[in-house]
Motif scaffolding. Structure first.
Motif, PDB file in Angstrom:
ATOM      1  N   ALA A 188      46.216  30.831  46.094  1.00 46.26           N
ATOM      2  CA  ALA A 188      45.288  30.290  45.486  1.00 46.26           C
ATOM      3  C   ALA A 188      44.140  31.088  45.702  1.00 46.26           C
ATOM      4  N   LEU A 189      44.133  32.386  46.026  1.00 44.68           N
ATOM      5  CA  LEU A 189      43.243  33.472  45.960  1.00 44.68           C
ATOM      6  C   LEU A 189      43.210  34.207  44.645  1.00 44.68           C
ATOM      7  N   LEU A 190      44.405  34.103  43.841  1.00 49.33           N
ATOM      8  CA  LEU A 190      44.504  34.875  42.947  1.00 49.33           C
ATOM      9  C   LEU A 190      43.724  34.177  41.735  1.00 49.33           C
ATOM     10  N   ALA A 191      43.252  34.811  40.705  1.00 47.03           N
ATOM     11  CA  ALA A 191      42.463  34.192  39.628  1.00 47.03           C
ATOM     12  C   ALA A 191      43.549  33.637  38.688  1.00 47.03           C
ATOM     13  N   ALA A 193      44.317  33.855  35.223  1.00 46.58           N
ATOM     14  CA  ALA A 193      45.041  34.755  34.684  1.00 46.58           C
ATOM     15  C   ALA A 193      46.115  35.433  35.663  1.00 46.58           C
ATOM     16  N   GLU A 194      45.828  35.880  36.769  1.00 50.18           N
ATOM     17  CA  GLU A 194      46.635  36.714  37.618  1.00 50.18           C
ATOM     18  C   GLU A 194      47.822  35.504  38.030  1.00 50.18           C
ATOM     19  N   LEU A 195      47.386  34.558  38.264  1.00 44.68           N
ATOM     20  CA  LEU A 195      48.364  33.380  38.578  1.00 44.68           C
ATOM     21  C   LEU A 195      49.533  33.099  37.480  1.00 44.68           C
ATOM     22  N   SER A 196      48.862  32.993  36.254  1.00 49.04           N
ATOM     23  CA  SER A 196      49.945  32.831  35.410  1.00 49.04           C
ATOM     24  C   SER A 196      50.765  34.133  34.929  1.00 49.04           C
ATOM     25  N   ALA A 197      50.326  35.278  35.014  1.00 51.37           N
ATOM     26  CA  ALA A 197      51.068  36.596  35.100  1.00 51.37           C
ATOM     27  C   ALA A 197      52.310  36.472  36.291  1.00 51.37           C
ATOM     28  N   LEU A 198      51.841  36.118  37.408  1.00 49.60           N
ATOM     29  CA  LEU A 198      52.488  35.808  38.125  1.00 49.60           C
ATOM     30  C   LEU A 198      53.750  34.952  38.144  1.00 49.60           C
ATOM     31  N   GLU A 199      53.432  33.792  37.484  1.00 45.54           N
ATOM     32  CA  GLU A 199      54.249  32.753  37.067  1.00 45.54           C
ATOM     33  C   GLU A 199      55.365  33.111  36.223  1.00 45.54           C
ATOM     34  N   GLU A 200      54.791  34.121  35.024  1.00 45.52           N
ATOM     35  CA  GLU A 200      55.757  34.456  34.231  1.00 45.52           C
ATOM     36  C   GLU A 200      56.916  35.581  34.785  1.00 45.52           C
ATOM     37  N   GLN A 201      56.275  36.499  35.733  1.00 42.25           N
ATOM     38  CA  GLN A 201      57.142  37.567  36.357  1.00 42.25           C
ATOM     39  C   GLN A 201      58.110  36.581  37.318  1.00 42.25           C
ATOM     40  N   ASN A 202      57.482  35.678  37.890  1.00 48.62           N
ATOM     41  CA  ASN A 202      58.571  34.852  38.691  1.00 48.62           C
ATOM     42  C   ASN A 202      59.826  34.199  37.803  1.00 48.62           C
ATOM     43  N   ARG A 203      59.237  33.739  36.611  1.00 48.70           N
ATOM     44  CA  ARG A 203      60.672  33.407  35.765  1.00 48.70           C
ATOM     45  C   ARG A 203      61.792  34.531  35.536  1.00 48.70           C
ATOM     46  N   ARG A 204      61.209  35.573  35.494  1.00 48.15           N
ATOM     47  CA  ARG A 204      62.088  36.605  35.130  1.00 48.15           C
ATOM     48  C   ARG A 204      62.794  36.997  36.617  1.00 48.15           C
ATOM     49  N   VAL A 214      52.658  25.780  42.165  1.00 48.79           N
ATOM     50  CA  VAL A 214      52.400  24.611  41.781  1.00 48.79           C
ATOM     51  C   VAL A 214      51.084  24.266  42.759  1.00 48.79           C
ATOM     52  N   ASP A 215      51.370  24.390  44.024  1.00 46.63           N
ATOM     53  CA  ASP A 215      50.272  24.112  44.816  1.00 46.63           C
ATOM     54  C   ASP A 215      49.056  24.959  44.658  1.00 46.63           C
ATOM     55  N   ALA A 216      49.169  26.371  44.396  1.00 46.48           N
ATOM     56  CA  ALA A 216      48.125  27.302  44.038  1.00 46.48           C
ATOM     57  C   ALA A 216      47.250  26.632  42.797  1.00 46.48           C
ATOM     58  N   TRP A 217      47.947  25.965  41.635  1.00 41.73           N
ATOM     59  CA  TRP A 217      47.307  25.681  40.660  1.00 41.73           C
ATOM     60  C   TRP A 217      46.646  24.530  41.037  1.00 41.73           C
ATOM     61  N   LYS A 218      46.988  23.743  41.876  1.00 41.38           N
ATOM     62  CA  LYS A 218      46.270  22.504  42.223  1.00 41.38           C
ATOM     63  C   LYS A 218      45.143  22.695  43.012  1.00 41.38           C
ATOM     64  N   THR A 239      40.247  40.829  50.639  1.00 39.71           N
ATOM     65  CA  THR A 239      40.050  40.047  49.525  1.00 39.71           C
ATOM     66  C   THR A 239      39.149  40.490  48.790  1.00 39.71           C
ATOM     67  N   VAL A 240      39.447  40.835  47.458  1.00 40.14           N
ATOM     68  CA  VAL A 240      38.633  40.909  46.386  1.00 40.14           C
ATOM     69  C   VAL A 240      37.990  39.678  45.749  1.00 40.14           C
ATOM     70  N   ALA A 241      36.633  39.532  45.761  1.00 43.61           N
ATOM     71  CA  ALA A 241      35.892  38.301  45.251  1.00 43.61           C
ATOM     72  C   ALA A 241      36.333  37.856  43.841  1.00 43.61           C
ATOM     73  N   ARG A 242      36.709  36.532  43.886  1.00 42.50           N
ATOM     74  CA  ARG A 242      37.069  36.110  42.609  1.00 42.50           C
ATOM     75  C   ARG A 242      36.043  34.755  42.206  1.00 42.50           C
ATOM     76  N   GLY A 243      35.597  34.414  41.025  1.00 45.53           N
ATOM     77  CA  GLY A 243      34.619  33.389  40.852  1.00 45.53           C
ATOM     78  C   GLY A 243      35.051  32.157  41.559  1.00 45.53           C
ATOM     79  N   HIS A 244      36.336  31.706  41.433  1.00 44.82           N
ATOM     80  CA  HIS A 244      36.944  30.438  41.942  1.00 44.82           C
ATOM     81  C   HIS A 244      36.646  30.273  43.526  1.00 44.82           C
TER      82      HIS A 244
END
Length: 253
Positions: A188-191, A193-204, A214-218, A239-244
């Motif tokens: 959940a600490l990932l932005a 865009a980072e979470l989307s990239a991780l999700e795509e890599q996780n599929r491969r 899913v919990d992180a997206w929630k 942790t690098v600060a992110r807007g969310h």
């Protein structure tokens, strides 16, 4: 009635120096280890290891009939880390370096020192071979720390590298090797865009359970941490600060 006796204390430094001279010394050694992928031969003394560490007491056997024969092969333990453990056992002190990560064999004080050292030098430690050879329980302990000086995105990459090595050595699926530790990654600490990239890599290359992503997206959708579902949102020291992050319920302590 005899009075109290006189306590005579010798100097600590010569005593420690004398014991240090026995580390990896074949003189009076009665047990031999073959350590690491390089199969380095290391000498030690059963009685000292057994009285200082319950792991070695169990490993070496407490009775003559139950003793394991030399050499004792520890192929997954880096020789440098094993020698650091021996130094601590023999002298009750050890000097750690940024380029190595030591195993601890359940030694409470040494474990605490190693974790504190890694917390202070997290990025350097993640790049060592010793990190890739950590046991799952040791890595799990690290990933539960709030004091690591490293960003979560880098921790995710390091965990993937660790799991790849384990999968190759154990000849098991990546996700199976990673399962004991990945729950401690704070996605959940990932932005987004980072979470989307991780999700795509996780599929491969499956590494992280889908429900964890899913919990992180929630957390992003609800704009709050969901502690009840076990989603970790606490920021680590690095942790690098992110807007969310301002929306999460669990700020860095």
């Amino acid at each position: 009635m005899e009075g109290p006796g006189l306590v005579v204390r010798g100097e600590a430094v010569p005593f420690s120096t004398a014991l240090r001279s026995l580390i990896n010394n074949p003189w009076y050694s009665d047990v031999r280890f073959v350590v690491g992928q390089e199969r380095q031969e290391i000498f030690a003394h059963r009685c000292l290891l057994a009285c200082r560490c319950s792991f070695f007491q169990r490993l070496l056997g407490s009775e003559p009939a139950s003793r394991v024969e030399s050499p004792v092969v520890l192929s997954t333990v880096p020789a440098e880390a094993f020698l650091a453990v021996l130094e601590f056992l023999y002298t009750n002190s050890v000097k750690l370096y940024r380029h190595s990560v030591a195993v601890t064999f359940g030694l409470g004080p040494l474990q605490e020192y190693c974790i504190a050292f890694i917390e202070a030098h997290s990025q350097e430690a993640l790049r060592t071979r010793g990190f890739l050879e950590l046991s799952a329980p040791a890595l799990l302990l690290l990933l539960r720390s709030d004091m690591l000086c490293v960003d979560e995105a880098e921790l995710v990459r390091a965990a993937r590298s660790w799991a790849r090595v384990g999968a190759a050595v154990l000849e098991r699926p990546l996700a199976e090797v990673a399962a004991p530790v990945v729950r401690e990654l704070r996605l959940a600490l990932l932005a987004p865009a980072e979470l989307s990239a991780l999700e795509e890599q996780n599929r491969r290359e499956p590494l992280i359970p889908v429900e964890q992503i899913v919990d992180a997206w929630k957390c992003h959708a609800l704009r709050r941490g969901d502690e009840a579902r076990g989603t970790p949102c606490r920021r680590r020291r690095g942790t690098v600060a992110r807007g969310h992050h301002r929306f999460l319920d669990l700020p860095f302590q």
